[in-house]
Design a protein around this motif. Structure first.
Motif, PDB file in Angstrom:
ATOM      1  N   SER A 256       0.825  -1.212   0.000  1.00 29.89           N
ATOM      2  CA  SER A 256       0.000   0.000   0.000  1.00 29.89           C
ATOM      3  C   SER A 256       0.862   1.267   0.000  1.00 29.89           C
ATOM      4  O   SER A 256       0.483   2.277  -0.598  1.00 29.89           O
TER       5      SER A 256
ATOM      6  N   TYR B 180      -8.746  -2.293  -6.150  1.00 32.24           N
ATOM      7  CA  TYR B 180      -8.952  -1.047  -5.421  1.00 32.24           C
ATOM      8  C   TYR B 180      -8.103   0.070  -6.021  1.00 32.24           C
ATOM      9  O   TYR B 180      -7.095  -0.201  -6.681  1.00 32.24           O
TER      10      TYR B 180
ATOM     11  N   ARG C 106      -5.909   4.199  -1.737  1.00 32.24           N
ATOM     12  CA  ARG C 106      -6.998   4.111  -0.751  1.00 32.24           C
ATOM     13  C   ARG C 106      -6.881   2.847   0.099  1.00 32.24           C
ATOM     14  O   ARG C 106      -7.752   2.570   0.921  1.00 32.24           O
ATOM     15  N   THR C 107      -5.812   2.069  -0.145  1.00 34.10           N
ATOM     16  CA  THR C 107      -5.738   0.750   0.491  1.00 34.10           C
ATOM     17  C   THR C 107      -4.877   0.707   1.752  1.00 34.10           C
ATOM     18  O   THR C 107      -3.974   1.510   1.938  1.00 34.10           O
ATOM     19  N   THR C 108      -5.171  -0.289   2.563  1.00 33.45           N
ATOM     20  CA  THR C 108      -4.407  -0.598   3.774  1.00 33.45           C
ATOM     21  C   THR C 108      -4.380  -2.111   3.929  1.00 33.45           C
ATOM     22  O   THR C 108      -5.389  -2.776   3.679  1.00 33.45           O
ATOM     23  N   LYS C 109      -3.244  -2.645   4.325  1.00 35.67           N
ATOM     24  CA  LYS C 109      -3.201  -4.083   4.628  1.00 35.67           C
ATOM     25  C   LYS C 109      -3.843  -4.302   5.988  1.00 35.67           C
ATOM     26  O   LYS C 109      -3.450  -3.686   6.978  1.00 35.67           O
TER      27      LYS C 109
ATOM     28  N   PHE D  14      -6.217  -6.998   2.018  1.00 36.36           N
ATOM     29  CA  PHE D  14      -6.322  -5.540   1.892  1.00 36.36           C
ATOM     30  C   PHE D  14      -7.761  -5.064   1.975  1.00 36.36           C
ATOM     31  O   PHE D  14      -8.699  -5.793   1.666  1.00 36.36           O
TER      32      PHE D  14
ATOM     33  N   SER E  41     -10.213  -1.251   1.365  1.00 37.11           N
ATOM     34  CA  SER E  41     -10.310   0.164   0.975  1.00 37.11           C
ATOM     35  C   SER E  41     -11.616   0.649   1.590  1.00 37.11           C
ATOM     36  O   SER E  41     -12.670   0.592   0.967  1.00 37.11           O
TER      37      SER E  41
END
Length: 342
Positions: free
Chosen positions: A95, A161, A165-168, A177, A179
């Protein structure tokens, strides 16, 4: 009739590029030159696939801005020769890298799709094959002779995504992941469904441009109950520090202790840029909504809105590296540049 779509696969490192040696049980790098032999399903895609690897593939825990520049340079070098790019990357810092690319690749009009896997490509229950095949399929999608995706995306476990805008969110599940503040751009089921309304469309009036100057004199400071004065001061007074991502509670709230607010105020007056982001996985900052964020708003702390920490830190590196003036940085940061905030 148009020629085949040309896709460049870029391997930076990570689990997806490993295969298990069944005799020894150890993992060894996958030979991407033998991609079609190992994944014959790719032959069903109407595209030509070539690959390039980092000279020395790296674990994503060792990822840093130097490698981001190397990756951006590879894309720049091959930009005119290929219709789309698929970047294979370790999931831990994906990310961050993907967010950085979204800022570094300005006026992008082709897909740059990041993917990886939780299990190596040769494992019996691997998620690598599906992630790789669908990422290539997405990168090759065209409509009216133009790429359908014209931005940096991240594909994992049936969903594409917007990368920044993503996060693990999970170290064990295949669905690694999320979003939480922006819908998926595409979903893979029996059919590949693209959510056209959520895509960034390139206004192809401006030339593609790659930014390679990043300034990493930045820090992330997470507020927690019991944060003390000396710790706060040691971070804010770090020599050479130019910006801090302040992870606050809820909708941007922070302690109202006078020593805390005075330390932030003094740092801002000394030229430090402070961005207020929420430590919550979803939602965003709404400064002034509560008394606990009113003072932050008054001292001109930068409103991170619903940006992720990963996008906030990489956006700061990009803006500081681009030489944006101190007076303009707040205004530009609070403006969505690549769809990274609402």
């Amino acid at each position: 009739m148009r020629n085949q779509t040309n896709i460049l696969l870029i391997y930076t490192g990570g689990t997806i590029g490993m295969v298990k040696d069944y005799d020894s049980g150890t993992l060894k790098p996958f030979n991407f030159k033998k991609l079609l032999k190992n994944i014959p399903e790719l032959a069903q895609l109407d595209c030509s696939i070539e690959s390039v690897s980092f000279k020395k593939p790296i674990d994503s825990s060792n990822m840093n801005p130097k490698y981001w520049v190397e990756l951006a340079t590879i894309i720049e070098k091959h930009y005119e020769s290929y219709d789309g790019f698929v970047v294979l990357h370790g999931s831990d810092t994906m990310s961050y890298t993907a967010s950085a690319m979204s800022f570094m690749l300005e006026n992008l009009s082709k897909p740059v799709i990041f993917t990886g896997s939780q299990l190596p490509i040769g494992d019996l229950r691997t998620d690598a094959k599906e992630n790789l095949i669908t990422s290539i399929q997405i990168a090759a999608l065209r409509e009216n002779n133009k790429p359908v995706i014209q931005e940096v995306g991240l594909y994992f476990e049936y969903k594409l995504y917007r990368a920044n805008r993503t996060t693990k969110i999970n170290a064990e599940h295949f669905e690694a992941f999320a979003s939480l503040n922006y819908p998926a751009l595409a979903e893979s089921g029996v059919h590949l469904k693209v959510n056209e309304a959520y895509l960034n469309r390139s206004k192809r009036t401006k030339k593609f441009c790659v930014h390679k100057k990043l300034d990493n004199n930045v820090a992330v400071l997470k507020i927690f109950p019991g944060l003390n004065k000396s710790l706060l001061s040691s971070i804010l007074d770090t020599e050479g520090l130019k910006a801090v991502v302040l992870e606050t509670y809820g909708a941007g709230n922070a302690p109202t202790d006078e020593w805390f607010l005075q330390a932030l105020d003094r740092a801002i007056k000394n030229g430090l840029h402070i961005v207020n982001v929420t430590q919550c996985s979803g939602g965003g900052v709404s400064m002034g909504q509560y008394e606990t964020s009113e003072r932050l708003e008054k001292m001109q702390i930068i409103n991170g809105k619903d940006i992720t920490t990963e996008a906030a830190i990489t956006k700061l590196m990009y803006l500081l590296g681009s030489g944006v003036s101190s007076k303009l940085l707040k205004t530009i940061f609070e403006t969505s540049l690549r769809g990274e905030m609402s």
